[in-house]
Design a protein around this motif. Sequence first.
Motif, PDB file in Angstrom:
ATOM      1  N   LYS A  63       0.918  -1.058   0.225  1.00 53.48           N
ATOM      2  CA  LYS A  63      -0.159   0.150  -0.038  1.00 53.48           C
ATOM      3  C   LYS A  63       0.929   1.374  -0.042  1.00 53.48           C
ATOM      4  O   LYS A  63       1.860   1.311   0.556  1.00 53.48           O
ATOM      5  CB  LYS A  63      -0.831   0.075   1.096  1.00 53.48           C
ATOM      6  N   GLY A  64       0.339   2.265  -0.503  1.00 51.04           N
ATOM      7  CA  GLY A  64       1.026   3.623  -0.785  1.00 51.04           C
ATOM      8  C   GLY A  64       1.402   4.250   0.742  1.00 51.04           C
ATOM      9  O   GLY A  64       2.574   4.870   0.677  1.00 51.04           O
ATOM     10  N   PRO A 114       1.166   3.994  -9.468  1.00 52.12           N
ATOM     11  CA  PRO A 114       0.487   3.021  -8.581  1.00 52.12           C
ATOM     12  C   PRO A 114      -0.550   2.215  -9.415  1.00 52.12           C
ATOM     13  O   PRO A 114      -0.864   2.537 -10.527  1.00 52.12           O
ATOM     14  CB  PRO A 114      -0.045   3.839  -7.813  1.00 52.12           C
ATOM     15  N   MET A 115      -0.897   1.065  -8.805  1.00 48.11           N
ATOM     16  CA  MET A 115      -1.837   0.244  -9.480  1.00 48.11           C
ATOM     17  C   MET A 115      -3.111   0.081  -8.229  1.00 48.11           C
ATOM     18  O   MET A 115      -2.997   0.117  -7.117  1.00 48.11           O
ATOM     19  CB  MET A 115      -1.576  -1.254  -9.717  1.00 48.11           C
ATOM     20  N   GLU A 116      -4.161   0.341  -8.776  1.00 51.39           N
ATOM     21  CA  GLU A 116      -5.719   0.409  -7.858  1.00 51.39           C
ATOM     22  C   GLU A 116      -5.979  -1.044  -7.485  1.00 51.39           C
ATOM     23  O   GLU A 116      -6.412  -1.845  -8.260  1.00 51.39           O
ATOM     24  CB  GLU A 116      -6.502   1.154  -8.423  1.00 51.39           C
ATOM     25  N   VAL A 117      -6.155  -1.254  -6.275  1.00 52.76           N
ATOM     26  CA  VAL A 117      -6.406  -2.419  -5.556  1.00 52.76           C
ATOM     27  C   VAL A 117      -7.404  -2.251  -4.428  1.00 52.76           C
ATOM     28  O   VAL A 117      -7.071  -1.385  -3.522  1.00 52.76           O
ATOM     29  CB  VAL A 117      -5.086  -3.585  -5.337  1.00 52.76           C
ATOM     30  N   ASP A 118      -8.671  -2.999  -4.411  1.00 54.35           N
ATOM     31  CA  ASP A 118      -9.515  -2.712  -3.324  1.00 54.35           C
ATOM     32  C   ASP A 118      -9.792  -1.301  -2.849  1.00 54.35           C
ATOM     33  O   ASP A 118      -9.683  -0.749  -1.759  1.00 54.35           O
ATOM     34  CB  ASP A 118      -8.983  -3.548  -2.043  1.00 54.35           C
ATOM     35  N   GLY A 119      -9.710  -0.234  -4.000  1.00 48.21           N
ATOM     36  CA  GLY A 119      -9.770   1.099  -3.586  1.00 48.21           C
ATOM     37  C   GLY A 119      -8.797   2.044  -3.295  1.00 48.21           C
ATOM     38  O   GLY A 119      -8.991   3.204  -2.910  1.00 48.21           O
ATOM     39  N   GLY A 120      -7.668   1.373  -3.171  1.00 48.09           N
ATOM     40  CA  GLY A 120      -6.483   1.912  -2.578  1.00 48.09           C
ATOM     41  C   GLY A 120      -5.461   1.970  -3.527  1.00 48.09           C
ATOM     42  O   GLY A 120      -5.242   0.886  -4.516  1.00 48.09           O
ATOM     43  N   ASP A 121      -4.266   2.682  -3.480  1.00 45.34           N
ATOM     44  CA  ASP A 121      -3.035   2.615  -4.382  1.00 45.34           C
ATOM     45  C   ASP A 121      -2.038   1.580  -3.828  1.00 45.34           C
ATOM     46  O   ASP A 121      -1.694   1.685  -2.705  1.00 45.34           O
ATOM     47  CB  ASP A 121      -2.308   3.881  -4.472  1.00 45.34           C
ATOM     48  N   TYR A 122      -1.371   0.894  -4.740  1.00 41.04           N
ATOM     49  CA  TYR A 122      -0.548  -0.278  -4.730  1.00 41.04           C
ATOM     50  C   TYR A 122       0.923   0.174  -5.147  1.00 41.04           C
ATOM     51  O   TYR A 122       0.751   0.562  -6.360  1.00 41.04           O
ATOM     52  CB  TYR A 122      -0.881  -1.608  -4.556  1.00 41.04           C
ATOM     53  N   TYR A 123       1.995   0.023  -4.810  1.00 40.34           N
ATOM     54  CA  TYR A 123       3.232   0.379  -5.321  1.00 40.34           C
ATOM     55  C   TYR A 123       4.075  -0.749  -5.522  1.00 40.34           C
ATOM     56  O   TYR A 123       4.116  -1.573  -4.633  1.00 40.34           O
ATOM     57  CB  TYR A 123       3.860   1.439  -4.975  1.00 40.34           C
TER      58      TYR A 123
END
Length: 658
Positions: free
Chosen positions: A317-318, A337-346
């Motif tokens: 998570k970001g 970032p990539m969006e996963v479960d409504g949040g930004d992952y890096y």
Amino acid sequence: MSTVSELRITLDGSERVVPAGTTAGEALQADGKHVIAARVGGELRDLAYEVRGGDEIEPVEIGSADGRAIMRHSAAHVMAQAVQELFPEAKLGIGPPVENGFYYDFDVAEPFTPDDLKRIEKRMREIVKQGQRFSRRPVSDEDAREELAGEPYKLELIGLKGNAGSDDGADVEVGAGELTIYDNLDAKTGDLRWKDLCRGPHVPTTRVIPAFKLMRTGGAYWRGSEKNPQLQRIYGTAWESRDKQDEYLRFLEEAEKRDHRKLGAELDLFSFPNQIGSGLAVFHPKGGVVRKVMEDYSRRRHEEEGYEFVNTPHITKGDLFETSGHLGWYKDDMFPPMEVDGGDYYLKPMNCPMHNLIFDARGRSYRELPLRMFEFGSVYRFEKSGVVHGLTRVRGMTQDDAHIYCTKEQMGDEIKSLLSFVLGLLRDYGLDEFYLELSTRDESEKFIGEDADWEEATAALKQAADESGLDLVDDPGGAAFYGPKISVQAKDAIGRTWQLSTIQVDFNQPKRFGLEYQAADGTRQQPIMIHRALFGSIERFFGVLLEHYAGAMPPWLSPVQAIGIPIGDAHVPHLDKVAARLREHGIRVEVDASSDRMQKKIRNAQKQKIPFMLLAGDDDVAKDAVSFRYRNGDQKNGVPIDEAVAEIVKAVEARVQI
């Protein structure tokens, strides 16, 4: 007593009296060929500079670092003049000296061709032979704009005058003070032949460029930004003598032979498939063997030094990088970032934030410190396409990453121990010539934390560096945003320097993550965090070693350590028996049972840079022996099998080069 027509100056440490109007060249009695410029009060000046009372003047010789830079910058001007004479529509960018040469950027309708380079170099030689004089003159902003009205990039630089000195080379063109133009004047008539916006200094005449050669062309964005137009850059080299240039060109030939990208393909070690993407390597079976041996040996040495192995995921998570500070200071070097479960992952660019979470997973006591965590962790960095280069500049890499958590009292000894461990392990891989670089903070806003913490961390690193006995070079402003660092600079077999291991002291991340341990008196204390990458990355270190050894890796690192070469098919079983004996000792051995003739098998083994070739014919079979052929071409005949096995095993275990 001096009069108003006389000036007192300091010349090479001695006070002199000279007439007013004396130039630096006259004061130095410079011939303009060996001494080509002057250093006045620490500033580089043309020999035509008129000295002033109180000036301290030193000679600048053409073969010195400053002298070479001045001569190369003058060569860049000659090249730009030649280009505009041959291509009148070409617009000028910048033309600074660089390590071992120079370049100049041009806005032209079509890229330069190899034939264009030949024409440009020929015209440069004519200009050099003419002995055109470099003449400096100050100009106002208004006059400079009028004179350079047809040069849009120069006009932009004039507007940057107050901010010159950036990495884009603008400082070569304009200074923070007055603007100057350099005229190239005809040696006989004094007529103007060409001019350029430049802060100088330059050699006295074009004849003072003894040896030069144009090397290649490439694209370059104006002022290094992809948002700007792409210009055509011509690279050249220039030296104080033909002998020095020939020496450099021979060095380049040797470096080209050692290019790890070329060797990687020839030796079937790794590749960069277009289907995967730029800067992302795949390792083939032989390359995989080398990596495994490198990693296995490193793991063993880390175990001996008391490290504990950890493992962390490739994405996060970001918020984690918000806490560590990387999203604020390092985001441009991270993949989007990539969006996963409504949040930004890096994709993680480094492992340290995750190691902090491991430290913080439970309560810690001072009895556990120093706590040394180690991981071969895959990380991803969004390098610009223009800087991606084989294995030495990639977008996906595996770091041999360690983070040490210790008390403030343990910090000094831990750094010294770390540095000793790092240098010892690098020596095990065959590198043995080092110096250190101490990277500290400057006044830039990119650095975080308290001055006192930085001072204490820097002092501890400097003390460890001084006690190592290695040369130490300062690198102001080169620190990580969270702390100072020592970098180990290693020289390879042909004298090139590579930055390898780094040791960074960090007071700031433990604060940002709220890391604590219970001290002996029961209080909660913040640990000191030391970041340490030994190889830097497996990929980069692999490339460095491949070039250092020119592909002929020492036996312990060679993917195939020995190969059996039968004279005929009847001798294959004998060599199979020898190979089985070697495998009992963990030796990586093959037997070439192909239909190729023996001489071709030998050539193939030499091309693959296999350390030991074991040849067998009727006589060897009868004597229960082999004929030993080494990688360098030497040969021993009739070596008993037991002796052959013992020699190979000894060489591999001793990690010696053959």
